[in-house]
Design an enzyme around this catalytic site. Structure first.
Site, PDB file in Angstrom:
ATOM      1  N   CYS A   1       0.839  -1.201   0.000  1.00 34.70           N
ATOM      2  CA  CYS A   1       0.000   0.000   0.000  1.00 34.70           C
ATOM      3  C   CYS A   1       0.880   1.259   0.000  1.00 34.70           C
ATOM      4  O   CYS A   1       1.556   1.533  -0.979  1.00 34.70           O
ATOM      5  CB  CYS A   1      -0.986  -0.036   1.156  1.00 34.70           C
ATOM      6  SG  CYS A   1      -2.339   1.163   0.985  1.00 34.70           S
TER       7      CYS A   1
ATOM      8  N   HIS B   1      -3.643  -5.054   0.365  1.00 36.00           N
ATOM      9  CA  HIS B   1      -3.116  -5.525   1.651  1.00 36.00           C
ATOM     10  C   HIS B   1      -3.129  -7.050   1.716  1.00 36.00           C
ATOM     11  O   HIS B   1      -4.035  -7.662   2.297  1.00 36.00           O
ATOM     12  CB  HIS B   1      -3.933  -4.928   2.797  1.00 36.00           C
ATOM     13  CG  HIS B   1      -3.617  -3.495   3.079  1.00 36.00           C
ATOM     14  ND1 HIS B   1      -2.579  -3.106   3.899  1.00 36.00           N
ATOM     15  CD2 HIS B   1      -4.182  -2.352   2.609  1.00 36.00           C
ATOM     16  CE1 HIS B   1      -2.522  -1.786   3.939  1.00 36.00           C
ATOM     17  NE2 HIS B   1      -3.479  -1.301   3.167  1.00 36.00           N
TER      18      HIS B   1
ATOM     19  N   GLU C   1      -1.535  -8.998   3.536  1.00 37.64           N
ATOM     20  CA  GLU C   1      -1.407  -9.563   4.882  1.00 37.64           C
ATOM     21  C   GLU C   1      -2.738 -10.069   5.427  1.00 37.64           C
ATOM     22  O   GLU C   1      -2.770 -10.853   6.383  1.00 37.64           O
ATOM     23  CB  GLU C   1      -0.785  -8.545   5.851  1.00 37.64           C
ATOM     24  CG  GLU C   1      -1.647  -7.352   6.202  1.00 37.64           C
ATOM     25  CD  GLU C   1      -1.578  -6.205   5.199  1.00 37.64           C
ATOM     26  OE1 GLU C   1      -2.064  -5.098   5.534  1.00 37.64           O
ATOM     27  OE2 GLU C   1      -1.058  -6.411   4.078  1.00 37.64           O
TER      28      GLU C   1
END
Length: 237
Positions: A112, A215, A217
């Site tokens: 990001c 994102h 993650e």
């Protein structure tokens, strides 16, 4: 098995909320994603003067996102959009880490805002506010939770990202109002949204120098998990 040590940049906050004094912050899923992929996560406080010492001890670097922006001065802009919010010491630290990692050919994974700063460090520029520069933009600041998809992207055929993700289209989460605008020739766009916004970049020939605008993650699809595994494998000594 050796666990490569992965530096993860922290966010910083002013007094309020968690503490009446300045504090660092990092969503747990960044560290969890590194650990699941076989890396040893090591969050990094903002000390630009220690950048070289940190890098001596790291096998890879993750530059994270956050609710702030890259200073437009860093990519030559003379006008700052009124939506731009700065965290100068964090940016100074992350830029020192990226610059040092590039000099050492240390694997870098920008996420990001981390992708945006990586682009700037490589000589690129940014869109300061997507709705002002992109006609009929998607909702890049999605209203639904970040652990759900917000829009689709198309992955560039032949890119390293394409080999990792093993797909041409991907539904991703989205939480940004800025984006990469221009890049030098040696940096390629590896993903793009349907409205034309750049969603990923990479530098061919390096051990791992790749950024994504979403994102991963949160691991909302197999490609997100594959990205962390590929990064950790590239970081092994």
């Amino acid at each position: 098995m050796t666990f490569p040590t992965i530096g993860i940049t922290l966010d910083s906050e002013e007094p309020g909320g968690y503490s009446a004094f300045p504090w660092y912050a990092l969503r747990r899923n960044y560290c969890d994603a590194v650990g699941r992929a076989g890396g040893l996560p090591l969050p990094l406080p903002h000390h630009p003067e220690f950048a070289g010492d940190y890098l001596d001890r790291l096998d890879g670097l993750i530059v994270t996102g956050g609710a702030f922006d890259v200073n437009p001065t860093l990519f030559g802009a003379t006008v700052h959009h009124d939506r731009v919010r700065l965290k100068e010491r964090r940016t100074q630290f992350e830029l020192a880490m990226i610059t040092g990692a590039l000099e050492r050919n240390l694997p870098i994974f920008g996420i990001c805002g981390g992708e945006q700063l990586l682009a700037v460090a490589l000589g690129g520029t940014l869109i300061q506010h997507i709705p002002d520069e992109i006609p009929a933009p998607l909702a890049h600041e999605q209203s639904n939770p970040r652990n759900q998809a917000g829009h689709e992207i198309t992955i560039t055929e032949g890119s390293r990202l394409a080999a990792i993700a093993n797909c041409r289209t991907l539904a991703v989460n989205s939480s940004h109002h800025q984006a990469v605008k221009t890049l030098p020739e040696e940096v390629i766009v590896n993903a793009i949204a349907t409205d034309g916004v750049i969603e990923g970049i990479e530098v061919p020939g390096r051990r791992f120098c790749l950024g994504v605008q979403w994102h991963p993650e949160f691991a909302i699809n197999p490609a997100d998990t594959a990205l962390f595994h590929a990064f950790i494998e590239a970081s092994r000594p």
